[in-house]
Design a protein around this motif. Structure first.
Motif, PDB file in Angstrom:
ATOM      1  N   VAL A 199      76.698  -0.331  33.095  1.00  0.00           N
ATOM      2  CA  VAL A 199      75.465  -1.035  32.766  1.00  0.00           C
ATOM      3  C   VAL A 199      74.287  -0.154  33.150  1.00  0.00           C
ATOM      4  CG1 VAL A 199      76.601  -3.250  33.179  1.00  0.00           C
ATOM      5  CG2 VAL A 199      75.203  -2.241  34.988  1.00  0.00           C
ATOM      6  N   VAL A 200      73.124  -0.422  32.565  1.00  0.00           N
ATOM      7  CA  VAL A 200      71.938   0.406  32.802  1.00  0.00           C
ATOM      8  C   VAL A 200      70.966  -0.353  33.685  1.00  0.00           C
ATOM      9  CG1 VAL A 200      70.031   1.658  31.734  1.00  0.00           C
ATOM     10  CG2 VAL A 200      72.240   1.513  30.569  1.00  0.00           C
ATOM     11  N   ASN A 201      70.532   0.286  34.758  1.00  0.00           N
ATOM     12  CA  ASN A 201      69.569  -0.319  35.661  1.00  0.00           C
ATOM     13  C   ASN A 201      68.209  -0.466  34.981  1.00  0.00           C
ATOM     14  OD1 ASN A 201      68.468  -1.338  38.023  1.00  0.00           O
ATOM     15  ND2 ASN A 201      67.966   0.693  38.830  1.00  0.00           N
ATOM     16  N   GLY A 202      67.417  -1.412  35.466  1.00  0.00           N
ATOM     17  CA  GLY A 202      66.100  -1.665  34.898  1.00  0.00           C
ATOM     18  C   GLY A 202      65.057  -0.682  35.387  1.00  0.00           C
ATOM     19  N   SER A 203      63.831  -1.172  35.536  1.00  0.00           N
ATOM     20  CA  SER A 203      62.697  -0.287  35.824  1.00  0.00           C
ATOM     21  C   SER A 203      62.471  -0.048  37.307  1.00  0.00           C
ATOM     22  CB  SER A 203      61.427  -0.871  35.202  1.00  0.00           C
ATOM     23  OG  SER A 203      61.214  -2.196  35.659  1.00  0.00           O
ATOM     24  N   ALA A 204      63.309  -0.616  38.185  1.00  0.00           N
ATOM     25  CA  ALA A 204      63.144  -0.412  39.629  1.00  0.00           C
ATOM     26  C   ALA A 204      64.455   0.060  40.234  1.00  0.00           C
ATOM     27  CB  ALA A 204      62.702  -1.718  40.294  1.00  0.00           C
ATOM     28  N   ALA A 205      64.377   0.977  41.189  1.00  0.00           N
ATOM     29  CA  ALA A 205      65.577   1.475  41.850  1.00  0.00           C
ATOM     30  C   ALA A 205      66.222   0.377  42.679  1.00  0.00           C
ATOM     31  CB  ALA A 205      65.229   2.673  42.740  1.00  0.00           C
TER      32      ALA A 205
END
Length: 633
Positions: A190-196
């Motif tokens: 899965v791909v992480n969003g805009s924050a670590a």
């Protein structure tokens, strides 16, 4: 030059045959012309011996092809001194094998792109917070892993951060981002969003979900049964009839030359060459229509297909959220805030966000002709929403809980249909309404299914990782009665294996569909969306973001096989006619060799008809539409 060398290396027997022909031609005009029969005859018998070894291997595996007749014809031609005729048969045999191989079915797929897309390194965090980049093979359960913004999660784990937003479309097919809380499971791929975020690994890389998908693809591809060549279905009866006619001609005439004369015109060239030529022509026609068919076996399976299975998100639907409704609250409407004005303020504020849903809101506003303004100031709260000043007004757009914090009061949920998602809006510190987003059905999905039904497909299944309510809502609109929801990749493979009406064609996109595309009799990938893993696993790749190309590919496949069968039938009919003429002694071997060339030309020209034809989709759609209108009348 590299491409030519590769072809020469791949098909050495074709090159050898051409070299022998050229050498014999050169020798025939010199004092060494007496060597020509030895060269041609020796080479022809050598190639016949090669075919004989291959025929024995096929017989041991329980299959029978056109090799016996070719071997007999070559040997007979050499026996009666028709050396050039023997070489022509060899050329047709080796050339046909090369064409067959070029358009052949490949039991295993090249997984290079799929493997290359898998994460190779990970950011391992130590107890003191130091981050070290390590190969993912070095990760162990219990390791803390930092996943930066927009990175692919390298291993399965649990979320350590308070919250995180992830794009799970590569695994589940769901196009809308998913919010997870601390302690929730996060799957690799899965791909992480805009924050670590940080996760704690629960499995090694080899045991994680992404590698499991790779293993599924390999297993599904290797389990496919080999395809019987189209020509081989006619080989046994044609061979028996040819030998019977030749044998009877020899018996009644008492002349063994008559046996050879019959077999010279009984060469299986129409069987060897017609189908590969038709298949390559059909594959070329399909490519012009936006669908790349990778192998000839796919065309034959299209011809016999009985069932279709579809992924939902990105296949039957667009795979991207779009704005479907704007709902202003009664209080906002009373204050003069119309739906278009609410959308203008919300979309203007969303311009400061790179979130998928923000993009959908902006596109929805532009599609409605709403003029946007640049926000005077903006602040984005990761995975929650955006606050901005637009045209002097305080605007907040985001999740319901986020807007509740802004307005300081509870906000009632707006009514949603299956598959819909709401984004709430506050203006001037008060709840102003909601924007409704949904992944919509493609405009031509229903048309595509109608065309498939028009061509005899009656069994349809929809497989999706979405929840059952959303899946059944989409299926009902398209007339699909068999639905399987909440599917992981392994579940989709199992469902396709359980479909009894075969061959079954599966259409999908994304990493999550790669295993089931490899497992189906025919896998079709919507490759225009960049789903490399799906494209590598599929037999057909759709180059345009247009599902009607699926129907186009299938219809072209069926028409191509029909043309190939017609070409084979024409070649066999002409060969039988010439065999009967030769059987009564009216067709010398040298003339028969030329007549056989005529048969070959007819078969090839007929097979090339597979390259012609218009795009069948608009024409069939019009026909289907007229039929439905007549029925409703």
């Amino acid at each position: 030059m590299g491409g030519v060398f590769s072809l020469v290396k791949q098909y050495p027997f074709v090159l050898a045959t051409l070299l022998v022909a050229g050498t014999a031609g050169a020798l025939s005009v010199t004092s060494a012309a007496g060597l020509v029969p030895w060269l041609l005859g020796g080479f022809a018998l050598l190639m016949a011996g090669r075919s004989f070894v291959g025929m024995i291997k096929e017989l041991r595996s329980g299959s029978f092809g056109v090799d016996l007749l070719a071997i007999t014809a070559i040997s007979a031609a050499v026996a009666v001194g028709e050396y050039w005729a023997a070489l022509v048969i060899v050329l047709m045999l080796t050339g046909g094998e090369a064409l067959e191989d070029y358009a052949a079915h490949r039991a295993t797929r090249d997984l290079t792109a799929l493997l290359a897309k898998a994460p190779q390194t990970a950011n391992r965090m130590s107890v003191d917070g130091t981050v070290t980049v390590v190969p993912i093979e070095d990760l162990s359960p219990g390791d803390s892993v930092l996943v930066r913004a927009n990175e692919v999660v390298p291993v399965d784990g649990t979320l350590d951060s308070e919250s995180g937003e992830f794009d799970e479309s590569s695994l589940t097919g769901e196009s809308l981002p998913v919010e997870l809380r601390r302690g929730d499971e996060v799957l690799s791929g899965v791909v992480n969003g805009s924050a670590a975020v940080t996760i704690t690994a629960t499995r090694s890389a080899q045991e994680s979900q992404y590698q499991h998908i790779v293993a599924l693809v390999e297993e599904a591809a290797s389990s496919k049964a080999p395809m019987v060549r189209l020509a081989d279905r006619f080989a046994v009866p044609f061979t028996l009839i040819s030998l019977l006619i030749a044998g009877m001609a020899w018996w009644f005439s008492g002349d063994p030359v008559r046996f050879a004369e019959v077999l010279v015109v009984a060469t299986p060239c129409p069987l060897i060459i017609a189908a590969p030529v038709a298949f390559m022509a059909g594959m070329s026609r399909s490519a012009r229509g936006g669908a790349i068919i990778k192998n000839s076996a796919t065309l034959e399976k299209f011809h016999r297909a009985r069932s279709f299975a579809f992924d939902k998100t990105g296949t039957l639907t667009y795979g991207q959220p779009s704005l479907v409704a704007v709902r202003a609250t009664p209080r906002a409407q009373g204050a003069g805030l119309t739906e278009n004005e609410l959308l203008r303020l919300a979309a203007s504020a969303e311009q400061s966000s790179s979130h998928t849903l923000a993009t959908a809101v902006i596109k929805g506003a532009e599609a409605r002709g709403v003029h946007l303004m640049a926000p005077e100031s903006a602040l984005e709260s990761t995975a929650k929403g955006v606050q901005a000043v637009v045209d002097g007004r305080d605007v907040a757009v985001g999740k319901r809980t986020f807007i509740e914090q802004i307005v300081g009061a509870a906000i009632p949920r707006t009514a949603l249909s299956p598959g819909e998602l709401a984004i709430y809006v506050a203006v001037g510190g008060r709840n102003a309404g909601a924007l409704i987003l949904k992944d919509q059905i493609r405009k031509n999905s229903a048309e595509t299914l109608e065309i498939l039904k028009h061509h005899g497909i009656q069994h349809f299944t929809m497989l999706t990782g979405d929840d059952i309510a959303t899946a059944e809502h989409v299926a009902a609109q398209l007339g699909i009665d068999r639905v399987r929801a909440n599917c992981l990749p392994a579940d989709k493979v199992e469902e396709v294996k359980n479909i009894t009406k075969r061959p079954v064609v599966m259409v999908g996109d994304g990493v999550n569909d790669a295993p089931v595309l490899a497992a189906a009799d025919v896998g079709i990938a919507m490759g225009a969306r960049g789903a490399t893993a799906a494209s590598e696993s599929a037999d057909v790749v759709i180059l345009r973001d247009d599902i009607s190309r699926v129907a186009h590919a299938m219809v072209v496949g069926r028409e191509t096989v029909n043309v190939a069968l017609q070409a084979i039938a024409a070649g066999i009919a002409l060969s039988l006619a010439f065999m009967l003429i030769a059987a009564v002694g009216n067709l010398p071997a040298i003339v028969g060799a030329w007549m056989q060339e005529l048969v070959d030309i007819v078969a090839i020209l007929w097979a090339l008809r597979a390259s012609r034809g218009r795009d069948v989709v608009p024409e069939l759609h019009a026909s289907t539409w007229k039929s439905s209108v007549s029925a409703s009348a």
